[in-house]
Design a protein around this motif. Structure first.
Motif, mmCIF file in Angstrom:
data_model
loop_
_atom_site.group_PDB
_atom_site.id
_atom_site.type_symbol
_atom_site.label_atom_id
_atom_site.label_comp_id
_atom_site.label_asym_id
_atom_site.label_seq_id
_atom_site.Cartn_x
_atom_site.Cartn_y
_atom_site.Cartn_z
ATOM 1 N N LEU A 93 62.651 43.118 47.343
ATOM 2 C CA LEU A 93 61.953 41.852 47.123
ATOM 3 C C LEU A 93 60.460 42.038 46.917
ATOM 4 N N SER A 94 59.930 43.143 47.395
ATOM 5 C CA SER A 94 58.485 43.310 47.470
ATOM 6 C C SER A 94 58.084 44.683 46.966
ATOM 7 N N VAL A 95 56.794 44.901 46.934
ATOM 8 C CA VAL A 95 56.224 46.199 46.595
ATOM 9 C C VAL A 95 55.387 46.652 47.782
ATOM 10 N N ASP A 96 55.572 47.882 48.198
ATOM 11 C CA ASP A 96 54.772 48.457 49.286
ATOM 12 C C ASP A 96 53.339 48.609 48.780
ATOM 13 N N GLU A 97 52.433 47.818 49.320
ATOM 14 C CA GLU A 97 51.054 47.851 48.812
ATOM 15 C C GLU A 97 50.329 49.146 49.175
ATOM 16 N N ASP A 98 50.773 49.821 50.234
ATOM 17 C CA ASP A 98 50.225 51.144 50.522
ATOM 18 C C ASP A 98 50.584 52.109 49.390
ATOM 19 N N ALA A 99 51.845 52.055 48.947
ATOM 20 C CA ALA A 99 52.271 52.919 47.846
ATOM 21 C C ALA A 99 51.562 52.547 46.550
ATOM 22 N N LEU A 100 51.355 51.256 46.343
ATOM 23 C CA LEU A 100 50.640 50.815 45.144
ATOM 24 C C LEU A 100 49.214 51.340 45.147
ATOM 25 N N CYS A 101 48.534 51.188 46.259
ATOM 26 C CA CYS A 101 47.153 51.678 46.335
ATOM 27 C C CYS A 101 47.100 53.203 46.189
ATOM 28 N N ALA A 102 48.095 53.891 46.733
ATOM 29 C CA ALA A 102 48.122 55.348 46.625
ATOM 30 C C ALA A 102 48.284 55.811 45.182
ATOM 31 N N ALA A 103 48.891 54.966 44.354
ATOM 32 C CA ALA A 103 49.088 55.326 42.947
ATOM 33 C C ALA A 103 47.827 55.148 42.117
ATOM 34 N N ILE A 104 46.831 54.474 42.654
ATOM 35 C CA ILE A 104 45.575 54.223 41.941
ATOM 36 C C ILE A 104 44.608 55.351 42.250
ATOM 37 N N ASP A 105 44.208 56.085 41.231
ATOM 38 C CA ASP A 105 43.334 57.233 41.460
ATOM 39 C C ASP A 105 42.272 57.305 40.370
ATOM 40 N N MET A 140 51.809 39.021 46.374
ATOM 41 C CA MET A 140 51.094 40.282 46.589
ATOM 42 C C MET A 140 49.730 40.018 47.223
ATOM 43 N N ASP A 141 49.260 40.977 47.994
ATOM 44 C CA ASP A 141 47.905 40.911 48.530
ATOM 45 C C ASP A 141 46.958 41.405 47.436
ATOM 46 N N ALA A 142 46.729 40.535 46.470
ATOM 47 C CA ALA A 142 45.978 40.930 45.283
ATOM 48 C C ALA A 142 44.547 41.317 45.618
ATOM 49 N N ALA A 143 43.923 40.619 46.557
ATOM 50 C CA ALA A 143 42.530 40.925 46.894
ATOM 51 C C ALA A 143 42.404 42.351 47.426
ATOM 52 N N ARG A 144 43.375 42.763 48.234
ATOM 53 C CA ARG A 144 43.344 44.133 48.752
ATOM 54 C C ARG A 144 43.472 45.143 47.618
ATOM 55 N N VAL A 145 44.397 44.890 46.702
ATOM 56 C CA VAL A 145 44.605 45.812 45.586
ATOM 57 C C VAL A 145 43.358 45.879 44.711
ATOM 58 N N ASP A 174 37.118 50.347 44.123
ATOM 59 C CA ASP A 174 36.575 51.527 44.811
ATOM 60 C C ASP A 174 36.937 52.809 44.063
ATOM 61 N N ALA A 175 38.088 52.780 43.390
ATOM 62 C CA ALA A 175 38.530 53.955 42.630
ATOM 63 C C ALA A 175 37.991 53.950 41.199
ATOM 64 N N GLY A 176 37.222 52.918 40.835
ATOM 65 C CA GLY A 176 36.661 52.841 39.489
ATOM 66 C C GLY A 176 37.589 52.260 38.448
ATOM 67 N N ALA A 177 38.654 51.583 38.896
ATOM 68 C CA ALA A 177 39.630 50.999 37.976
ATOM 69 C C ALA A 177 39.432 49.492 37.859
ATOM 70 N N LEU A 178 39.959 48.923 36.799
ATOM 71 C CA LEU A 178 39.961 47.483 36.576
ATOM 72 C C LEU A 178 41.320 46.911 36.961
ATOM 73 N N ASP A 218 31.337 39.872 34.338
ATOM 74 C CA ASP A 218 30.724 41.184 34.549
ATOM 75 C C ASP A 218 31.690 42.337 34.324
ATOM 76 N N VAL A 219 32.770 42.094 33.605
ATOM 77 C CA VAL A 219 33.780 43.142 33.459
ATOM 78 C C VAL A 219 33.235 44.360 32.712
ATOM 79 N N GLU A 220 32.341 44.153 31.768
ATOM 80 C CA GLU A 220 31.815 45.295 31.032
ATOM 81 C C GLU A 220 31.013 46.218 31.937
ATOM 82 N N ALA A 221 30.318 45.667 32.916
ATOM 83 C CA ALA A 221 29.563 46.506 33.847
ATOM 84 C C ALA A 221 30.506 47.407 34.632
ATOM 85 N N ARG A 222 31.651 46.855 35.053
ATOM 86 C CA ARG A 222 32.616 47.678 35.799
ATOM 87 C C ARG A 222 33.340 48.651 34.878
#
Length: 400
Positions: free
Chosen positions: A138-150, A169-174, A180-184, A230-234
């Protein structure tokens, strides 16, 4: 007393049906017929002058109507054809060179979005990493999702609310982790906007797409795309979609050979817009805003909790989160012969839908009465008890 029921008179279908499928297609507001008649009258009487009168600016003006429902400012939302096009446009605007060549998604994102993202990524030399569903399905493990972001991740493209289970989803956390990882981050908010509060500033997302088709009661053909100012700045580079057209040009009527993207929401437009769909999209968001999204959310939490209780009392497996904070506006539960039962409910003007692996999906909205929920589940009991489902046995049609 349920004050939101005062809005029932705004939706004609409620006079003849128990309408519990706003997660698929919201009920049409009565005033939408007037807006479509207005479109026809303008075309009939103004002809080509209608573009200068109103039509040309509609994709952004309609976006301004939706903006308060997502915490955006005027000129930050563009209306595009559909959510697949929105994702394709965003991918076409990003640079996947320099070591950032990855898009992160999940196995529970809507397939249409996956098709668009994977197709675009393959042609742009990018790869897609898909995080699997959690053990509950039913869900996605957000720890695993964050771990996939590098440090190879350029974009995280995920659903705010998962379509099959209504898991929030805890979208704000993601978003925090991705930044922090430099991704959009791009959020598919099709199953959240209109039934729970959404604030693009609080979430911090770079892009958000959704549609008026479902909880916003605006009909097909109206998808909205938000891009953070401000998306271009990021991004560290210009963000200019290659999937574009003349309406996105800063001087569209100069008919120049080279593309020069307009600013703000206009940048995300493409060719000639679907004007009738934009007229149809106006009234639903206005009614949701008038009802008050906090009130809509509180009622949704209460009614979906009641549906779960009714299913539990009968022993039906529930495919929806138990935690109200993690539950969107839909409850799916399995019953014996679920597909056939669903078809019999629809034949009785109790309008729901069915999804393999989830079951009968019931989606009350702000115009739904508590009595309608009780009656729908009682009808399931009667259909199973009498064997009325058998008239649909062996009849497998396209599941809408």
């Amino acid at each position: 007393m349920d004050s939101l029921l005062t809005f029932r008179s705004e939706f004609p279908i409620l006079d003849r049906s128990t309408y519990l499928v706003s997660n698929s297609l919201g009920a049409m507001p009565r005033a939408t017929a007037d807006r479509l008649a207005e479109y026809a009258e303008v075309w009939a009487t103004r002809g080509v002058r209608a573009w200068a009168d109103a039509w040309w600016e509609l994709p952004v003006r309609v976006g301004d109507v939706i903006a308060p429902l997502v915490g955006a400012a005027p000129n930050e939302i563009a209306m595009v054809a559909n959510v697949s096009v929105a994702h394709a446009a965003v991918l076409s605007a990003l640079d996947f060179s320099g070591g950032r060549d990855t898009v992160v998604m999940t196995a529970l994102d809507f397939p249409s979005v996956r098709y668009a993202v994977e197709g675009m990524a393959a042609r742009m030399g990018a790869r897609v990493v898909v995080v699997p569903a959690a053990e509950d399905g039913l869900s996605v493990d957000e720890d695993a999702l964050c771990a996939a972001i590098d440090d190879r991740t350029r974009l995280v493209a995920i659903s705010h609310v998962l379509f099959r289970s209504a898991y929030v989803m805890d979208a704000a956390r993601v978003v925090r982790h991705a930044h922090d990882a430099g991704a959009l981050v791009m959020l598919d908010a099709y199953h959240s906007v209109g039934v729970l509060p959404v604030d693009v500033r609080a979430l911090g997302c770079d892009f958000l797409a959704g549609g008026v088709l479902k909880w916003l009661c605006g009909g097909p053909g109206g998808c909205f795309l938000y891009a953070a100012p401000d998306v271009e700045a990021r991004a560290g580079a210009p963000v200019r979609p290659a999937l574009t057209g003349w309406q996105a040009h800063e001087r569209p009527f100069a008919f120049e050979d080279a593309m020069s993207h307009a600013a703000g929401a206009w940048r995300w437009l493409s060719g000639t817009p679907s004007v009738p769909a934009l007229y149809a999209a106006l009234e639903g968001p206005r009614l949701v805003h008038a009802a008050g999204i906090a009130e809509v959310r509180a009622k949704s939490e209460r009614q979906t909790a009641r549906l779960i209780a009714l299913a539990d009392a009968r022993g039906y497996p529930v495919h929806a989160p138990r935690d109200p904070a993690r539950r969107g506006g839909t409850v799916a539960f399995d019953v014996p012969q679920g597909y056939e039962v669903a078809q019999e409910l629809i034949a009785r003007d109790i309008v729901i839908d069915y999804r393999p692996g989830a079951g009968i999906r019931v989606a009350p909205h702000f115009y739904t009465s508590d009595e309608e929920l009780e009656a729908a589940v009682a009808a399931i009991d009667e259909i199973l008890a009498t064997g009325a489902w058998q008239r649909h046995a062996g009849r497998r049609a396209v599941v809408t």
